[in-house]
Scaffold this motif. Structure first.
Motif, PDB file in Angstrom:
ATOM      1  N   LEU A 297       0.869  -1.174   0.000  1.00 23.61           N
ATOM      2  CA  LEU A 297       0.000   0.000   0.000  1.00 23.61           C
ATOM      3  C   LEU A 297       0.907   1.226   0.000  1.00 23.61           C
ATOM      4  CD1 LEU A 297      -2.764   1.294   0.149  1.00 23.61           C
ATOM      5  CD2 LEU A 297      -2.713   1.014   2.623  1.00 23.61           C
ATOM      6  N   TYR A 298       0.912   1.947  -1.107  1.00 23.13           N
ATOM      7  CA  TYR A 298       1.869   3.040  -1.280  1.00 23.13           C
ATOM      8  C   TYR A 298       1.237   4.391  -0.981  1.00 23.13           C
ATOM      9  CZ  TYR A 298       5.773   0.391  -3.052  1.00 23.13           C
ATOM     10  OH  TYR A 298       6.854  -0.452  -3.144  1.00 23.13           O
ATOM     11  N   ARG A 299       1.924   5.159  -0.161  1.00 24.59           N
ATOM     12  CA  ARG A 299       1.525   6.521   0.165  1.00 24.59           C
ATOM     13  C   ARG A 299       2.249   7.494  -0.759  1.00 24.59           C
ATOM     14  NH1 ARG A 299       3.489   8.694   5.751  1.00 24.59           N
ATOM     15  NH2 ARG A 299       5.448   8.640   4.564  1.00 24.59           N
ATOM     16  N   ASN A 300       1.499   8.433  -1.300  1.00 23.62           N
ATOM     17  CA  ASN A 300       2.074   9.463  -2.149  1.00 23.62           C
ATOM     18  C   ASN A 300       2.762  10.515  -1.280  1.00 23.62           C
ATOM     19  OD1 ASN A 300       2.466  11.704  -3.933  1.00 23.62           O
ATOM     20  ND2 ASN A 300       0.819  10.947  -5.242  1.00 23.62           N
ATOM     21  N   ASN A 301       4.045  10.735  -1.525  1.00 23.38           N
ATOM     22  CA  ASN A 301       4.817  11.694  -0.732  1.00 23.38           C
ATOM     23  C   ASN A 301       4.748  13.114  -1.269  1.00 23.38           C
ATOM     24  OD1 ASN A 301       5.737   9.670   1.053  1.00 23.38           O
ATOM     25  ND2 ASN A 301       7.368   9.108  -0.368  1.00 23.38           N
ATOM     26  N   HIS A 302       3.948  13.340  -2.297  1.00 24.21           N
ATOM     27  CA  HIS A 302       3.746  14.667  -2.890  1.00 24.21           C
ATOM     28  C   HIS A 302       4.991  15.209  -3.591  1.00 24.21           C
ATOM     29  CE1 HIS A 302       0.024  14.688  -0.566  1.00 24.21           C
ATOM     30  NE2 HIS A 302       0.723  14.495   0.523  1.00 24.21           N
ATOM     31  N   ASP A 303       5.975  14.354  -3.840  1.00 22.90           N
ATOM     32  CA  ASP A 303       7.187  14.811  -4.523  1.00 22.90           C
ATOM     33  C   ASP A 303       7.577  13.870  -5.660  1.00 22.90           C
ATOM     34  OD1 ASP A 303       8.041  12.601  -3.160  1.00 22.90           O
ATOM     35  OD2 ASP A 303       9.597  13.619  -1.990  1.00 22.90           O
ATOM     36  N   GLY A 304       6.604  13.058  -6.119  1.00 27.49           N
ATOM     37  CA  GLY A 304       6.880  12.100  -7.179  1.00 27.49           C
ATOM     38  C   GLY A 304       7.358  10.759  -6.686  1.00 27.49           C
ATOM     39  N   THR A 305       7.445  10.586  -5.372  1.00 28.25           N
ATOM     40  CA  THR A 305       7.868   9.308  -4.805  1.00 28.25           C
ATOM     41  C   THR A 305       6.752   8.727  -3.940  1.00 28.25           C
ATOM     42  OG1 THR A 305       8.827  10.233  -2.773  1.00 28.25           O
ATOM     43  CG2 THR A 305      10.247  10.126  -4.737  1.00 28.25           C
ATOM     44  N   PHE A 306       6.867   7.420  -3.663  1.00 29.27           N
ATOM     45  CA  PHE A 306       5.887   6.706  -2.858  1.00 29.27           C
ATOM     46  C   PHE A 306       6.601   5.857  -1.812  1.00 29.27           C
ATOM     47  CE2 PHE A 306       3.790   7.679  -6.785  1.00 29.27           C
ATOM     48  CZ  PHE A 306       2.441   7.823  -6.490  1.00 29.27           C
ATOM     49  N   ASP A 307       5.973   5.679  -0.669  1.00 31.10           N
ATOM     50  CA  ASP A 307       6.485   4.797   0.381  1.00 31.10           C
ATOM     51  C   ASP A 307       5.493   3.678   0.635  1.00 31.10           C
ATOM     52  OD1 ASP A 307       8.842   6.165   0.861  1.00 31.10           O
ATOM     53  OD2 ASP A 307       7.942   7.463   2.386  1.00 31.10           O
ATOM     54  N   ASP A 308       6.006   2.452   0.745  1.00 30.38           N
ATOM     55  CA  ASP A 308       5.161   1.301   1.050  1.00 30.38           C
ATOM     56  C   ASP A 308       4.839   1.297   2.538  1.00 30.38           C
ATOM     57  OD1 ASP A 308       3.853  -1.085   1.298  1.00 30.38           O
ATOM     58  OD2 ASP A 308       5.438  -2.311   0.416  1.00 30.38           O
ATOM     59  N   GLN A 309       3.555   1.436   2.864  1.00 27.50           N
ATOM     60  CA  GLN A 309       3.112   1.503   4.255  1.00 27.50           C
ATOM     61  C   GLN A 309       2.245   0.303   4.649  1.00 27.50           C
ATOM     62  OE1 GLN A 309       3.804   4.202   6.453  1.00 27.50           O
ATOM     63  NE2 GLN A 309       5.272   4.770   4.885  1.00 27.50           N
ATOM     64  N   ALA A 310       2.267  -0.762   3.846  1.00 23.91           N
ATOM     65  CA  ALA A 310       1.349  -1.884   4.065  1.00 23.91           C
ATOM     66  C   ALA A 310       1.524  -2.523   5.446  1.00 23.91           C
ATOM     67  CB  ALA A 310       1.542  -2.931   2.973  1.00 23.91           C
ATOM     68  N   MET A 311       2.755  -2.737   5.865  1.00 28.66           N
ATOM     69  CA  MET A 311       2.976  -3.381   7.154  1.00 28.66           C
ATOM     70  C   MET A 311       2.510  -2.487   8.300  1.00 28.66           C
ATOM     71  SD  MET A 311       4.085  -6.383   6.577  1.00 28.66           S
ATOM     72  CE  MET A 311       4.756  -6.886   8.161  1.00 28.66           C
ATOM     73  N   ARG A 312       2.891  -1.224   8.253  1.00 29.50           N
ATOM     74  CA  ARG A 312       2.511  -0.309   9.327  1.00 29.50           C
ATOM     75  C   ARG A 312       1.007  -0.127   9.423  1.00 29.50           C
ATOM     76  NH1 ARG A 312       1.228   4.862  10.308  1.00 29.50           N
ATOM     77  NH2 ARG A 312       1.244   5.481   8.113  1.00 29.50           N
ATOM     78  N   LEU A 313       0.333  -0.204   8.281  1.00 28.00           N
ATOM     79  CA  LEU A 313      -1.106   0.052   8.265  1.00 28.00           C
ATOM     80  C   LEU A 313      -1.946  -1.184   8.524  1.00 28.00           C
ATOM     81  CD1 LEU A 313      -1.255   2.521   5.268  1.00 28.00           C
ATOM     82  CD2 LEU A 313      -1.560   3.055   7.671  1.00 28.00           C
ATOM     83  N   GLY A 314      -1.322  -2.350   8.654  1.00 29.39           N
ATOM     84  CA  GLY A 314      -2.079  -3.549   9.008  1.00 29.39           C
ATOM     85  C   GLY A 314      -2.571  -4.368   7.835  1.00 29.39           C
ATOM     86  N   VAL A 315      -2.139  -4.031   6.620  1.00 31.49           N
ATOM     87  CA  VAL A 315      -2.576  -4.782   5.440  1.00 31.49           C
ATOM     88  C   VAL A 315      -1.572  -5.876   5.080  1.00 31.49           C
ATOM     89  CG1 VAL A 315      -3.062  -4.598   2.966  1.00 31.49           C
ATOM     90  CG2 VAL A 315      -3.898  -2.845   4.532  1.00 31.49           C
ATOM     91  N   GLY A 316      -0.308  -5.677   5.387  1.00 27.96           N
ATOM     92  CA  GLY A 316       0.757  -6.556   4.921  1.00 27.96           C
ATOM     93  C   GLY A 316       0.604  -8.015   5.286  1.00 27.96           C
ATOM     94  N   MET A 317       0.698  -8.358   6.569  1.00 28.07           N
ATOM     95  CA  MET A 317       0.725  -9.763   6.965  1.00 28.07           C
ATOM     96  C   MET A 317      -0.604 -10.471   6.722  1.00 28.07           C
ATOM     97  SD  MET A 317       3.747 -10.375   7.568  1.00 28.07           S
ATOM     98  CE  MET A 317       3.460 -12.099   7.976  1.00 28.07           C
ATOM     99  N   ALA A 318      -1.694  -9.732   6.742  1.00 31.23           N
ATOM    100  CA  ALA A 318      -2.998 -10.350   6.485  1.00 31.23           C
ATOM    101  C   ALA A 318      -3.102 -10.855   5.055  1.00 31.23           C
ATOM    102  CB  ALA A 318      -4.119  -9.352   6.774  1.00 31.23           C
TER     103      ALA A 318
END
Length: 521
Positions: A297-318
């Motif tokens: 799950l990628y968050r838009n950093n507003h500068d043309g880049t994205f960070d994967d936040q899946a684990m922190r947000l609870g989507v990853g391991m599920a």
């Protein structure tokens, strides 16, 4: 691998197929929204209720054309769509089937299906009358009003010849593929209607999966058996982009736009304005591997880049052992925050011979947005989540007009699943049908910003999304417990670019806003 094609200059970003999830959200940073969880009080009806064929009247089953040779197209479809083909204000359903091709001749002719909504929770098969049975080896479908006549047209992707059905406005469609100039040959997967050049007309992106024919099977695996294989053995191919000429025809601009230069194995795609520059970008799923990956799950950093936040947000391991096909960010409880619905199913029906964790049939997943994190609420959301399926496409739309976003799931070699939302109506909401005049009639690319008390939210109307499927274009705005909507700003897409503030709005009903009128009806 994932292709992010930015309007103006295509770019390649090394993202796995699972990381397609953020692109499908339709706007950036969607999860960074506050919410209060619904009280977990016992309820008489499940959150999502499976509607059986005996009730819905949908008696149709997908035929995957499975064979001992394990030709890969057999394992990949189908898609589905919610659309209002007759413009009566009630959502109809389109389902895609396989059919005759170079490796499959069915004993009896197979067909796609169009079901008309009877406005009472049931549907009637009108396929033959509407003339949309197709008959080839179908993959997906995209609905869009390319000629701005007020009636949605259909592009059906197939392995072989794909089809453009023009909606005649009288309950019938006509095959205008050759006349329109959008006939493609190959393994077409997903199609997206969007206005890439901001001229007020919907253009057409068609994803191509791989160079495949019956002489390019998956071969014999190390265990001496044939399997539906990982597609890395098949050559990558270019996709297509067709520019709408405004006279019912299209021009192939794949090369001049740079689309043809981006080779891949294209699956799902979404058109959205990633960097808010007023031009629609394409985010294309490029399949290469699905073994034991978590979703991203990628968050838009507003500068043309994205960070994967899946684990922190609870989507990853599920999602660790899930395969992932159709998905959509939806506000299923109308609290103003976008939740996440996913459908799954492993493509290789022999996977359990060599894996103790990965299953061929996999469950549906529902994640509730808790404000900063997502919670897997599948088990609490209805008996259907305790079942497993070979699910592929997924479309969303409110088929009974009660304000709750419903879900349609297409199943490989099985019957579709129709899920009725029973909780959306417990909060306040407003449904909005946008009608472009200077911009494209479907208003793809429009952004809605609304305020209800202390709740302010933004929603973008994207093109495409999910997998091989087409969502209905009405937009549902969740208000939570707020009984009043203070204002709604409509940011119309180019070439208009106009912004209209609408006030004195009703709640708990559907309205239509036509560009340039400054009011609703």
């Amino acid at each position: 691998m994932r292709m992010l094609l930015h309007s103006g200059s295509p770019q390649m970003f090394p993202l796995s197929r699972r990381r397609f999830l953020q692109g499908l959200a339709g706007s950036v940073g969607l999860y960074a929204l506050s919410r209060s969880a619904l009280a977990q009080a016992p309820r008489a009806l499940p959150v999502f209720e499976e509607i059986p064929p005996s009730v819905s009247g949908i008696h149709w089953t997908h035929n995957a054309a499975r064979s001992p040779q394990k030709y890969l197209p057999e394992a990949t479809g189908p898609g589905c769509a919610f659309l209002d083909y007759d413009q009566d204000g009630w959502l109809d359903i389109y389902l895609v089937n396989s059919g005759k091709c170079d490796f499959f001749t069915p004993a009896q002719p197979l067909r796609n299906a169009l079901y008309r909504n009877n406005r009472d929770g049931t549907f009637t098969d009108v396929t033959e009358k509407a003339r949309v049975s197709a008959g080839g080896f179908g993959m997906g479908v995209a609905a869009g009003d390319y000629d701005n006549d007020g009636f949605p047209d259909l592009y059906v992707t197939q392995y072989g010849r794909s089809i453009l059905y023009h909606n005649n406005g009288d309950g019938t469609f006509s095959d205008v593929t050759e006349k329109a100039g959008v006939g493609v040959q190959g393994w077409a997967s997903h199609a997206v209607w969007f206005d890439y050049d901001n001229d007020g007309r919907l253009d057409l992106f068609i994803a191509q999966f791989a160079a495949f024919d019956k002489t390019h099977g998956c071969g014999i695996s190390a265990d001496g058996k044939r399997h539906y294989c990982i597609p890395r053995i098949f050559p990558s191919t270019p996709s297509w982009l067709f520019r709408n000429n405004g006279d019912g025809t299209f021009t192939d601009v794949s090369k001049e736009s740079g689309i043809a230069a981006s080779l891949g194995k294209a699956w799902g795609a979404v058109a959205t304005d990633v960097n808010n520059d007023g031009r629609m970008d394409l985010f294309v799923a490029n399949d290469s591997n699905i073994d034991e990956e978590i979703f991203s799950l990628y968050r838009n950093n507003h500068d043309g880049t994205f960070d994967d936040q899946a684990m922190r947000l609870g989507v990853g391991m599920a999602t660790r052992w899930m395969s992932g096909w159709g998905m959509k960010f939806i506000d299923y409880d109308n609290d103003g925050n976008l939740d996440l619905f996913l459908v799954n199913g492993f493509p290789d029906d022999l996977v359990e011979d060599f894996s103790s964790r990965v299953k061929y049939h996999e469950p549906l997943l529902l994640f509730q947005n808790m404000g900063g994190k997502y919670k897997n609420v599948s088990e609490q959301s209805g008996p259907v989540f305790s079942k497993s399926f070979s699910a592929r496409g997924m479309a969303v739309g409110d088929f009974n007009n009660d304000g709750g976003i419903d879900v349609l799931v297409a199943v490989n070699d099985g019957a579709p699943i129709l899920l009725r939302n029973n909780v959306g109506k417990e909060n306040h909401w407003l449904g909005v049908q946008l009608v472009g005049t200077k911009s494209n009639r479907d208003a793809v690319g429009a952004r809605l910003i609304y305020q209800a008390g202390d709740l302010t939210r933004s929603r973008m109307k994207v093109g495409g999304g999910s997998f091989l499927s087409s969502h209905y274009p009405r937009m549902l705005l969740g208000l939570g417990k707020h009984p009043k909507l203070d204002w709604l700003d409509v940011h119309w897409p180019q070439p208009s670019g106009a912004v209209e503030r609408i006030i004195d709005l009703p709640v708990d009903r559907y309205i239509t806003i036509t560009e340039g009128t400054g009011k609703w009806k």
